[in-house]
Design a protein around this motif. Structure first.
Motif, short mmCIF file in Angstrom:
data_model
loop_
_atom_site.label_atom_id
_atom_site.label_comp_id
_atom_site.label_asym_id
_atom_site.label_seq_id
_atom_site.Cartn_x
_atom_site.Cartn_y
_atom_site.Cartn_z
N THR A 136 0.89 -1.31 -0.02
CA THR A 136 -0.04 0.01 -0.13
C THR A 136 0.83 1.50 0.14
OG1 THR A 136 -0.18 -0.01 2.43
CG2 THR A 136 -1.96 -1.08 1.35
N LYS A 137 2.15 1.14 -0.12
CA LYS A 137 2.91 2.44 0.25
C LYS A 137 4.23 2.32 -0.70
CE LYS A 137 3.13 3.31 4.48
NZ LYS A 137 3.55 3.29 5.96
N ILE A 138 4.71 3.45 -1.11
CA ILE A 138 5.92 3.56 -1.69
C ILE A 138 6.63 4.89 -1.09
CG2 ILE A 138 7.12 4.58 -3.76
CD1 ILE A 138 4.95 3.22 -5.66
N ARG A 139 8.04 4.48 -0.82
CA ARG A 139 8.75 5.56 -0.22
C ARG A 139 10.07 5.53 -1.18
NH1 ARG A 139 11.66 5.04 5.77
NH2 ARG A 139 12.67 3.18 4.76
N LEU A 140 10.38 6.86 -1.46
CA LEU A 140 11.60 7.25 -2.21
C LEU A 140 12.54 8.12 -1.43
CD1 LEU A 140 10.17 8.47 -5.81
CD2 LEU A 140 10.80 6.04 -4.88
N LEU A 141 13.69 7.67 -1.36
CA LEU A 141 14.81 8.51 -0.55
C LEU A 141 15.74 9.14 -1.67
CD1 LEU A 141 15.45 6.31 2.45
CD2 LEU A 141 13.99 8.03 2.57
N ILE A 142 15.81 10.41 -1.78
CA ILE A 142 16.30 11.11 -2.82
C ILE A 142 17.43 11.95 -2.35
CG2 ILE A 142 16.01 12.75 -4.73
CD1 ILE A 142 12.78 12.14 -4.34
N PRO A 143 18.70 11.60 -3.01
CA PRO A 143 19.97 12.38 -2.22
C PRO A 143 19.70 14.03 -2.75
CG PRO A 143 20.58 10.98 -4.09
CD PRO A 143 19.08 10.86 -3.89
N MET A 144 20.07 14.83 -1.91
CA MET A 144 20.01 16.29 -2.39
C MET A 144 21.33 16.61 -2.79
SD MET A 144 17.93 17.83 1.05
CE MET A 144 18.10 19.32 0.43
N LEU A 145 21.74 16.22 -4.04
CA LEU A 145 22.92 16.40 -4.65
C LEU A 145 23.51 18.01 -4.86
CD1 LEU A 145 22.76 13.42 -7.29
CD2 LEU A 145 23.94 13.58 -5.03
#
Length: 231
Positions: free
Chosen positions: A222-231
């Motif tokens: 039921t869930k998606i999580r994206l961890l995005i680097p702050m380049l």
């Protein structure tokens, strides 16, 4: 802030934490632990907890190599102060990434909030979703591949059924960072969730696209999580 606010830090910790009661039932778990239990069996976690518990009241850290699907850990801490509850905390292994200069050239300094709002507009032109959006408008600009982000978001949205009520949350991940070319960067967490089951057939394709952009992709029914680097 009061003493009772300690759960805020547990909830926003990227390291899974699970508290079991004397009946082997889960009394509490943070968000990271929810994703872990999407990949690991609850009873196996409890057995791991008991096997590594200190012999007397207190806590004990154990260095151990653990992997559950795409999640990797280098150690655990198990603790209890009476016979009512016992808790286990997992220490997530930090990923080190080495993008080439050519790969970094596609990253453009961007306002992630604007990018997300544009993605939502593009998707909702074709599909109908009821979206509740919560964002941190103070997130500074950072470099990201705009084209790939649009592709990732389109595929993520399409993993939910049209008409679903979606909760989207965008914020800086507290106390978490990633190493890219020997530099440490903060992470932004983008979470998409619903009450209904997702369509998971394209998850591997989404994960592959995320990996090519140094984004951690975590998903359950039921869930998606994206961890995005702050380049």
């Amino acid at each position: 802030m009061t003493y009772s606010d300690y759960k805020f830090f547990l909830e926003n910790d990227n390291n899974p934490f699970i508290l079991f009661n004397a009946e082997k039932r889960i009394a509490y778990l943070n968000t990271a632990a929810e994703f872990l239990l999407g990949r690991a069996n609850k009873n196996d976690i409890y057995d791991l907890c008991i096997a590594n518990a200190p012999k007397e009241y207190g806590s004990k850290m154990t260095y151990v190599d653990l992997r559950y699907d795409d999640l990797s850990f280098y150690g655990i801490t198990v603790g209890y102060q009476d016979d009512t509850y016992i808790g286990i905390r997992f220490y997530q292994r930090v990923k080190k990434m080495q993008p080439t200069a050519k790969e970094l050239n596609k990253y453009i300094k961007t306002d992630i909030n604007t990018l997300l709002e544009t993605s939502i507009s593009l998707v909702t032109m074709q599909e109908s979703y009821e979206i509740k959006l919560m964002t941190d408008m103070d997130i500074p600009e950072f470099r990201i591949s705009q084209n790939d982000f649009f592709k990732i978001m389109r595929k993520c949205f399409h993993s939910f059924e049209p008409g679903d009520r979606l909760q989207l949350t965008l914020k800086i991940r507290v106390g978490e960072s990633i190493h890219v070319k020997n530099r440490r960067y903060k992470l932004v967490k983008l979470e998409m969730s619903t009450q209904k089951k997702r369509i998971v057939e394209d998850d591997r394709e989404i994960e592959s696209l995320c990996e090519s952009n140094f984004i951690d992709y975590l998903a359950d029914d039921t869930k998606i999580r994206l961890l995005i680097p702050m380049l």
